[in-house]
Design a protein around this motif. Sequence first.
Motif, short mmCIF file in Angstrom:
data_model
loop_
_atom_site.label_atom_id
_atom_site.label_comp_id
_atom_site.label_asym_id
_atom_site.label_seq_id
_atom_site.Cartn_x
_atom_site.Cartn_y
_atom_site.Cartn_z
N ALA A 146 0.84 -1.19 0.00
CA ALA A 146 0.00 0.00 0.00
C ALA A 146 0.87 1.25 0.00
O ALA A 146 0.47 2.31 0.46
CB ALA A 146 -0.92 -0.01 1.21
N ALA A 147 2.10 1.10 -0.53
CA ALA A 147 3.05 2.23 -0.46
C ALA A 147 2.60 3.37 -1.37
O ALA A 147 2.63 4.53 -0.99
CB ALA A 147 4.43 1.75 -0.85
N GLU A 148 2.15 3.01 -2.56
CA GLU A 148 1.62 3.99 -3.54
C GLU A 148 2.43 5.29 -3.54
O GLU A 148 1.94 6.35 -3.15
CB GLU A 148 0.16 4.29 -3.23
CG GLU A 148 -0.57 4.82 -4.45
CD GLU A 148 -2.04 5.01 -4.14
OE1 GLU A 148 -2.85 4.61 -4.96
OE2 GLU A 148 -2.37 5.54 -3.06
N ILE B 141 -8.23 2.28 1.07
CA ILE B 141 -7.97 1.91 2.46
C ILE B 141 -8.76 2.82 3.40
O ILE B 141 -9.34 2.38 4.38
CB ILE B 141 -6.47 2.00 2.77
CG1 ILE B 141 -5.70 0.98 1.94
CG2 ILE B 141 -6.21 1.76 4.25
CD1 ILE B 141 -4.22 1.15 2.00
N ARG B 142 -8.77 4.11 3.07
CA ARG B 142 -9.44 5.07 3.93
C ARG B 142 -10.91 4.70 4.12
O ARG B 142 -11.46 4.83 5.20
CB ARG B 142 -9.33 6.45 3.27
CG ARG B 142 -9.43 7.60 4.23
CD ARG B 142 -9.14 8.88 3.50
NE ARG B 142 -10.04 9.10 2.36
CZ ARG B 142 -10.07 10.22 1.63
NH1 ARG B 142 -9.24 11.19 1.92
NH2 ARG B 142 -10.89 10.35 0.63
N ALA C 150 -5.39 6.93 6.00
CA ALA C 150 -5.41 5.51 5.67
C ALA C 150 -4.78 4.69 6.79
O ALA C 150 -5.27 3.60 7.12
CB ALA C 150 -4.68 5.27 4.36
N ILE C 151 -3.72 5.23 7.40
CA ILE C 151 -3.05 4.50 8.49
C ILE C 151 -4.02 4.34 9.67
O ILE C 151 -4.15 3.25 10.23
CB ILE C 151 -1.76 5.23 8.91
CG1 ILE C 151 -0.71 5.10 7.80
CG2 ILE C 151 -1.22 4.65 10.22
CD1 ILE C 151 0.50 5.96 7.99
N THR C 152 -4.73 5.42 10.01
CA THR C 152 -5.69 5.35 11.12
C THR C 152 -6.74 4.29 10.82
O THR C 152 -7.07 3.46 11.69
CB THR C 152 -6.39 6.71 11.30
OG1 THR C 152 -5.46 7.73 10.98
CG2 THR C 152 -6.90 6.88 12.69
#
Lengths: 362, 533
Positions: B177-179, B191-192, B225-227
């Motif tokens: 998911a580095a994009e 992802i968000r 997205a991380i959250t």
Amino acid sequence: MQSLAACSPLQHSRLTIGRIMLLVVVACIPGISMATWFFGYGLIINIGLAICVALALEAAILTIRQKNVRLHLADNSALVTAVLFGIAIPPGCPWWIVVIGIFFAIVVAKHIYGGLGQNPFNPAMCGYLLLLLSFPLEMASWYLPSGSLLEQQSFNPLSWSGLQQSMLLSMPFLAVDSISMHASIDGLAMATPLAEFNMAGKSALLAAQESGLSIFARTSGTGWELVNIGYLLGGLFLLYRRIISWHIPLSLIVTVGLLAMFFYAPGSSAAYGTPYLHLFGSATMIGAFFIATDPVSAATTNKGKIVYGIVIGCAIYAIRVWGSYLDSIALAVLFGNFCAPALDHFCRPRIYGHGRSKELGS
Amino acid sequence: MTIVDRLLGFKRNPRVHKIPGGIKPPAFKASSLRSRIMPTPIPRKLIMPLLQHQGVAACPVVAVGDRVLKYQLLAEARGTSSVALHAPTSASIVEISNTLVANGSAELQLCILLEPDGADVAVEITPIPDYRALSHLQLLELVTAAGICGMGGAGFPLAEKLRLSIDKGVELLIINAAECEPYISADEALIRERAELVVAGSKILQSICLASRCIIAIADDKTAAITALVNALQNSSIELVQVRAKYSIGGEKQLIQAVTGVEVPVGKLPSDIGVLMQNVGTAYAVYEAIVEGRPCISRITTVTGSPLITPKNFETLIGTPVSFLFDLCGIDKSAHTGSIMGGSLMGIALPSTKVPVVKTTNCLIATCAEEFPPAAPEQACIRCGFCATACPVSLLPQQLYAFARSREQDQLIDYGLFDCIECGACAYVCPSQIPLVQYYRASKAEIHEHRAQQLQSAHWQTRFQYHQYRLKEQKDEARERKSSRIETQAAKTSNGHFSRVRAREEIADAVARVKARKSKFISSSNIDQEKKD
């Protein structure tokens, strides 16, 4: 649709050669201002003359070689060569010396080898060395702004009379009453600190150092410390802007410093000079940050750059201490240029996936 | 990012390994992330290329004039390195012909052209809410049938990659998911908004490939997205690793290096070191294929660029023409100078906006003159080494360029031309605006051609040598036959023994005969002369 590039990447960082070269010139400004403050307008005259001649020659050669003159002049490479060349030669040398030197730099050292990117040697240093070998007397005469060592009367190099004298030194044909001017000009000439040091005046210079003269005093007769600090600042600016990498300057300065420390024996004759003198009392900083980092003629791999800096550092020290030439930077850099292709060949980085292999989870 | 940030970043992620090179171009992602993912309406025409992936084109199973329903198979996979194709909506087949597609060249490709009827009638599909009920081979079967290829851009057939990895044994599954490429925000948006589904898809992938560990690797600048992922991953065995946001960390080999510290050895595949990498988009497609039972008929595509009024991420049907999506965003035609499929660094310039979105299309950019000025004239290389600093594979692009220009093939290979991943970081930073990637591609093609020629000439050389050998054989045989014939003749005349004496006698006899004839002739002529006299 035609506006996009034919091949990826379709976007560009927009940092161009012209901008890089311009930043190098900008980074020279602190050092040049310092030098002007100490030695008067001679340096500015040299640089200005060198720039004009260099650009004219570059344009002429590009026309002869049927290149796009505007495009190639915009890369500012001739400008940088001219500025570095102008810094290297002593202020107060006659105009025709400047012209000969810059002609050799631009035409012979650069374009005969194929122009920008093809020259194996640093053009500015080639021009300078030609002058050093051909006109040793003129190249050894560095302006002394005020002669505490030579018992001259106090004199401000930035004053009107300083400008007049600089102009006359550079362009003697301007003088109306040339005889009387020459008399005073002779008295203003001295050799560079390192030349002084190398030739005969070791004792005088050491005496000047030991007497605790402030480096900020224009009357000290050394003056080089602040000039070097100016170039150091410019170099740090280039490092900050990532125009140059740290490898060459750091390895060069560390090498010179270590060698100077190793050979310096404070108790005895002190004939080799202090590390301080080697780093700040000479052209080391400009050599490390501006001359040796010329990308075209330097090593290009990171490991190679470190070795390149060490080679040049050793050469600088050896030529200064054991050599018979006045200047060490130019010769040392050209020596480094000779080594660069071999360094590039032997100091290649390890490519991803080649060589050492690690296991997952180890 | 400042030095302090960088130090803090290392502290935050002690497990992340440093990778060489990389660049940090402006991201241009914010504008397309402003709104939520929007499903697109059904366009009036769908263009379905048979080759949307790496490998062999699919084989059509429908004919012109047929009516197909949503999810119906249009073309079946031809062997393992091929991917099946399904109808995105109910439609009639108008044409099966060579059509312009986005493939980096002007070459036309065979496509199925659909005219949707708007009813969107679907064939029956079988959702499997609990994938654990099936064995990993059954799941693999379903994934194969769903026609999924890598959604990150390269488009390697998923089933084939899974099979290869299962055969060699997978220890670690990395969900990419580095994009890191500018403009693309499809994965981030996905992802968000659908982190749970992505995680579910990742779990299915993990159970298919039997990996003991699964890591989702995300660039540390995607905070929203991380959250979402952190929330979705609570009480999950899947780990989240934040890598430093720089281009090209999203490259397969680079991300493996950043996450594991291990390099994929030259000439090997990630599966050889027990790693399988899949894109988040692929994980989501797997979720759809298994849990919802839907084959791959749509994907999330970023549609962005400053000529667009509302750039956003679309959940778009495969086969939708690019112009349809641009029009949905509202486009300022006067500012629009060109179109790109993919990101600004590895994407391809589109020959026309009529080309369709395919399974690998993660981004579409409408370009304007300010952000994408025409290529500046190429200047001389000053060996500044910016390219070498940017190269994620630690190549020396400046040296490769010099060798490419002088066509030194051995040196090019020695300096690692074939290790180049064509990420374009070198050309991006080159102050001389040298299109380095173009040089490398040309050199690679030249070397391949040279090798092919060499192989062919070697082939013809051996053929020639065989020919020569055969000729020699024939000659030898002929000589042997001749000598044996002479021998048999000799045997006939001398009872099997060639006698020198007998030969001499024969010669002497012959000489005597000739002499006798001559003397007769001379004497008769003498008589004639006497008569005349």
